[in-house]
Design an enzyme around this catalytic site. Structure first.
Site, PDB file in Angstrom:
ATOM      1  CB  ILE A  73      28.369  44.286  37.630  1.00 49.52           C
ATOM      2  CG1 ILE A  73      27.864  45.801  37.709  1.00 49.52           C
ATOM      3  CG2 ILE A  73      29.366  44.178  38.925  1.00 49.52           C
ATOM      4  CD1 ILE A  73      26.831  45.883  38.888  1.00 49.52           C
ATOM      5  CB  ILE A 108      30.920  48.002  28.645  1.00 49.39           C
ATOM      6  CG1 ILE A 108      32.527  47.585  27.933  1.00 49.39           C
ATOM      7  CG2 ILE A 108      30.189  47.326  27.630  1.00 49.39           C
ATOM      8  CD1 ILE A 108      32.758  45.909  28.188  1.00 49.39           C
ATOM      9  CE1 TYR A 136      38.394  37.896  32.355  1.00 48.51           C
ATOM     10  CE2 TYR A 136      36.946  35.943  32.008  1.00 48.51           C
ATOM     11  CZ  TYR A 136      37.027  37.256  32.074  1.00 48.51           C
ATOM     12  OH  TYR A 136      35.856  38.016  32.095  1.00 48.51           O
ATOM     13  CG  ASP A 160      28.542  46.895  47.498  1.00 48.05           C
ATOM     14  OD1 ASP A 160      28.639  45.984  46.765  1.00 48.05           O
ATOM     15  OD2 ASP A 160      29.197  47.177  48.462  1.00 48.05           O
ATOM     16  CB  VAL A 161      25.761  44.069  43.048  1.00 46.45           C
ATOM     17  CG1 VAL A 161      24.951  44.915  41.929  1.00 46.45           C
ATOM     18  CG2 VAL A 161      27.089  43.691  42.549  1.00 46.45           C
ATOM     19  CB  ALA A 206      38.393  38.422  40.405  1.00 40.78           C
ATOM     20  CE  LYS A 212      32.601  38.427  32.808  1.00 41.02           C
ATOM     21  NZ  LYS A 212      31.514  39.335  33.341  1.00 41.02           N
ATOM     22  CB  THR A 216      37.000  49.087  30.579  1.00 42.14           C
ATOM     23  OG1 THR A 216      37.474  47.775  31.057  1.00 42.14           O
ATOM     24  CG2 THR A 216      36.307  49.279  29.238  1.00 42.14           C
TER      25      THR A 216
HETATM   26  P1  NAD Z   1      34.505  49.059  34.098  1.00 36.79           P
HETATM   27  O1  NAD Z   1      35.425  48.716  35.314  1.00 36.79           O
HETATM   28  O2  NAD Z   1      34.107  50.317  33.647  1.00 36.79           O
HETATM   29  O3  NAD Z   1      32.901  48.315  34.645  1.00 36.79           O
HETATM   30  C1  NAD Z   1      32.843  47.239  35.770  1.00 36.79           C
HETATM   31  C2  NAD Z   1      31.898  47.885  36.951  1.00 36.79           C
HETATM   32  O4  NAD Z   1      31.470  46.858  37.728  1.00 36.79           O
HETATM   33  C3  NAD Z   1      32.469  49.046  37.374  1.00 36.79           C
HETATM   34  O5  NAD Z   1      31.203  50.198  37.145  1.00 36.79           O
HETATM   35  C4  NAD Z   1      32.153  48.819  38.835  1.00 36.79           C
HETATM   36  O6  NAD Z   1      31.996  49.800  39.661  1.00 36.79           O
HETATM   37  C5  NAD Z   1      31.380  47.827  38.778  1.00 36.79           C
HETATM   38  N1  NAD Z   1      31.292  46.951  40.211  1.00 36.79           N
HETATM   39  C6  NAD Z   1      32.478  46.218  40.628  1.00 36.79           C
HETATM   40  N2  NAD Z   1      32.196  45.799  41.861  1.00 36.79           N
HETATM   41  C7  NAD Z   1      30.851  46.345  42.082  1.00 36.79           C
HETATM   42  C8  NAD Z   1      29.863  45.988  43.324  1.00 36.79           C
HETATM   43  N3  NAD Z   1      30.121  45.230  44.273  1.00 36.79           N
HETATM   44  N4  NAD Z   1      28.660  46.507  42.988  1.00 36.79           N
HETATM   45  C9  NAD Z   1      28.293  47.230  42.045  1.00 36.79           C
HETATM   46  N5  NAD Z   1      29.072  47.320  40.944  1.00 36.79           N
HETATM   47  C10 NAD Z   1      30.643  46.947  41.037  1.00 36.79           C
HETATM   48  O7  NAD Z   1      34.960  47.930  33.130  1.00 36.79           O
HETATM   49  P2  NAD Z   1      34.312  47.343  31.957  1.00 36.79           P
HETATM   50  O8  NAD Z   1      35.208  46.583  30.958  1.00 36.79           O
HETATM   51  O9  NAD Z   1      33.295  48.213  31.203  1.00 36.79           O
HETATM   52  O10 NAD Z   1      33.329  46.024  32.538  1.00 36.79           O
HETATM   53  C11 NAD Z   1      32.006  45.981  32.569  1.00 36.79           C
HETATM   54  C12 NAD Z   1      31.431  44.540  32.189  1.00 36.79           C
HETATM   55  O11 NAD Z   1      31.950  44.070  30.918  1.00 36.79           O
HETATM   56  C13 NAD Z   1      32.105  43.355  33.361  1.00 36.79           C
HETATM   57  O12 NAD Z   1      31.335  42.345  33.392  1.00 36.79           O
HETATM   58  C14 NAD Z   1      33.305  42.772  32.385  1.00 36.79           C
HETATM   59  O13 NAD Z   1      33.702  41.599  32.914  1.00 36.79           O
HETATM   60  C15 NAD Z   1      32.816  42.834  31.046  1.00 36.79           C
HETATM   61  N6  NAD Z   1      33.597  42.608  29.803  1.00 36.79           N
HETATM   62  C16 NAD Z   1      34.935  43.529  29.544  1.00 36.79           C
HETATM   63  C17 NAD Z   1      35.557  43.226  28.687  1.00 36.79           C
HETATM   64  C18 NAD Z   1      36.781  44.126  28.479  1.00 36.79           C
HETATM   65  O14 NAD Z   1      37.746  43.815  27.948  1.00 36.79           O
HETATM   66  N7  NAD Z   1      36.822  45.202  29.328  1.00 36.79           N
HETATM   67  C19 NAD Z   1      35.320  42.356  27.835  1.00 36.79           C
HETATM   68  C20 NAD Z   1      34.284  41.428  27.678  1.00 36.79           C
HETATM   69  C21 NAD Z   1      33.504  41.721  28.912  1.00 36.79           C
HETATM   70  O1  0WE Z   2      35.966  40.929  32.603  1.00 31.69           O
HETATM   71  C1  0WE Z   2      36.805  41.463  32.478  1.00 31.69           C
HETATM   72  C2  0WE Z   2      37.513  42.380  33.693  1.00 31.69           C
HETATM   73  C3  0WE Z   2      37.660  41.427  34.886  1.00 31.69           C
HETATM   74  C4  0WE Z   2      38.222  41.954  36.256  1.00 31.69           C
HETATM   75  C5  0WE Z   2      39.349  42.738  36.089  1.00 31.69           C
HETATM   76  C6  0WE Z   2      39.816  43.207  37.312  1.00 31.69           C
HETATM   77  C7  0WE Z   2      41.025  44.175  37.312  1.00 31.69           C
HETATM   78  C8  0WE Z   2      41.388  45.033  38.578  1.00 31.69           C
HETATM   79  C9  0WE Z   2      37.608  41.762  37.229  1.00 31.69           C
HETATM   80  N1  0WE Z   2      38.220  42.147  38.547  1.00 31.69           N
HETATM   81  C10 0WE Z   2      39.404  42.947  38.501  1.00 31.69           C
HETATM   82  N2  0WE Z   2      39.714  43.279  39.606  1.00 31.69           N
HETATM   83  C11 0WE Z   2      40.724  44.206  40.047  1.00 31.69           C
HETATM   84  O2  0WE Z   2      41.179  44.794  41.000  1.00 31.69           O
HETATM   85  N3  0WE Z   2      37.586  41.534  31.345  1.00 31.69           N
HETATM   86  C12 0WE Z   2      37.165  40.733  30.281  1.00 31.69           C
HETATM   87  C13 0WE Z   2      38.605  42.127  30.942  1.00 31.69           C
HETATM   88  C14 0WE Z   2      39.974  41.393  31.212  1.00 31.69           C
HETATM   89  O3  0WE Z   2      40.442  41.088  32.354  1.00 31.69           O
HETATM   90  C15 0WE Z   2      41.651  40.195  32.317  1.00 31.69           C
HETATM   91  C16 0WE Z   2      41.793  39.704  30.945  1.00 31.69           C
HETATM   92  C17 0WE Z   2      40.451  40.590  30.101  1.00 31.69           C
HETATM   93  C18 0WE Z   2      40.372  40.557  28.562  1.00 31.69           C
HETATM   94  C19 0WE Z   2      42.432  39.604  33.302  1.00 31.69           C
HETATM   95  C20 0WE Z   2      43.314  38.800  33.075  1.00 31.69           C
HETATM   96  C21 0WE Z   2      43.530  38.489  31.611  1.00 31.69           C
HETATM   97  C22 0WE Z   2      42.763  39.013  30.643  1.00 31.69           C
END
Ligand code: NAD
Ligand code: 0WE
Length: 264
Positions: free
Chosen positions: A96, A24, A159, A68-69, A99, A166, A197
């Site tokens: 970011i 994203i 989740y 690394d946050v 879990a 969140k 993603t």
């Molecule tokens: P993504 O995996 O591309 O992005 C997650 C990012 O978090 C990665 O770049 C990862 O390197 C970074 N990250 C994890 N641990 C970190 C650390 N210790 N220090 C720095 N960075 C760290 O996946 P995404 O879906 O683009 O997720 C981005 C955001 O969007 C997240 O907050 C996620 O919860 C949120 N989100 C995702 C979705 C979805 O369905 N994919 C929906 C709603 C919200």
């Molecule tokens: O926020 C997210 C991603 C959250 C996420 C996903 C992972 C998978 C890999 C956080 N940490 C990890 N750690 C890992 O090792 N989303 C909104 C996408 C997402 O994740 C889900 C969802 C949805 C939607 C997890 C369970 C159920 C629904």
């Protein structure tokens, strides 16, 4: 891609959370670039450098820093480096979340203490920590933005601790909006519908819920990183000058439904 309206012309944006071209954060970076912003990127670990550097080059960005946050030192170093490079910055995007994988399956009550702390640290506290570190360098008129998910408000099976995180992140948005208001900096979140993603890969049941989402949501379409990018441009531009502390949904309208059912 051609430059469009230049809504972010003259603004500098730092974007945290690019892992690859499906992130994203990358959708937001591209949209910001199209609207004339100067972009800096940050990624989590050395392993991601070879993926993120070429993406930064596509945007003509020279600022690509590891952060690394989980580390206060990393955060402080990036803030100082950004200040050296840009002086003041206008926009900070936090995309970011993390879990431990085994916390994202089974009953929520099985969440471990360590798993709870990790999810809160990386997914919630890090936004506050970045806000604190960048506070001296944020230009009035600027904006902070984070990404959230509807699992904060309603139960989304599996989740689990991320939903609790969140909810806390969204509360942080409101407290930060209050703090930064007098400095002329706005703080908002985008609540995105499910997107394929890295962070949704291998999540149990994701594929099925992703497909059902489009059947059920009023607009009947899944969400793209470009969709999120467009709303991010709006929220971080002067078009949203009086909007702060909000959670804006980019979810094809899913969240308005009382009884989510596919149309007959
Ligand atoms: P993504 O995996 O591309 O992005 C997650 C990012 O978090 C990665 O770049 C990862 O390197 C970074 N990250 C994890 N641990 C970190 C650390 N210790 N220090 C720095 N960075 C760290 O996946 P995404 O879906 O683009 O997720 C981005 C955001 O969007 C997240 O907050 C996620 O919860 C949120 N989100 C995702 C979705 C979805 O369905 N994919 C929906 C709603 C919200
Ligand atoms: O926020 C997210 C991603 C959250 C996420 C996903 C992972 C998978 C890999 C956080 N940490 C990890 N750690 C890992 O090792 N989303 C909104 C996408 C997402 O994740 C889900 C969802 C949805 C939607 C997890 C369970 C159920 C629904």
């Amino acid at each position: 891609m051609p430059e469009q309206t230049g809504l972010l012309q003259g603004k500098t944006a730092l974007i945290f959370g690019v892992a690859n071209d499906r992130s994203i954060a990358w959708g937001i970076a591209q949209a910001f670039h199209q609207h004339g912003a100067k972009i800096g990127l940050s990624y989590a670990s050395p392993a991601l450098e070879r993926r993120v550097k070429p993406l930064a080059e596509q945007l003509g960005s020279a600022f690509v820093e590891e952060c690394d946050v989980a580390s206060d030192e990393h955060i402080q170093r990036v803030a100082e480096k950004a200040a050296q490079t840009y002086g003041e910055i206008d926009i900070l995007v936090h995309s970011i979340g993390f879990a431990d994988r085994n916390e994202l399956t089974g009953p929520y009550y099985n969440t471990s203490r360590a798993g709870f702390h990790l999810a809160m640290d990386i997914s919630v506290y890090s936004f506050t920590a970045l806000a604190k570190a960048f506070q001296p360098f944020l230009r009035p008129g600027g904006a902070l933005l984070t990404l959230t998910y509807y699992g904060s408000e309603k139960v989304s099976p599996n989740y689990n601790v991320m939903g609790v995180a969140k909810a806390a992140l969204e509360a942080s948005v409101r407290y930060l909006a209050y703090d930064f208001g007098s400095h002329g900096v706005r703080v908002n979140a985008i609540s995105a519908g499910p997107i394929r993603t890295l962070a949704s890969q291998g999540v149990s049941g994701f594929k099925t819920m992703y497909r059902r989402f489009a059947e059920i949501a009023p607009l009947h379409e899944n969400i793209s990183i470009e969709d999120v990018g467009g709303t991010a441009v709006y929220l971080c531009s002067n078009l949203a000058a009086k909007t702060t502390g909000q959670v804006v949904f980019v979810d094809s309208g899913y969240n308005i439904l009382g009884i989510p059912e596919p149309v007959e």
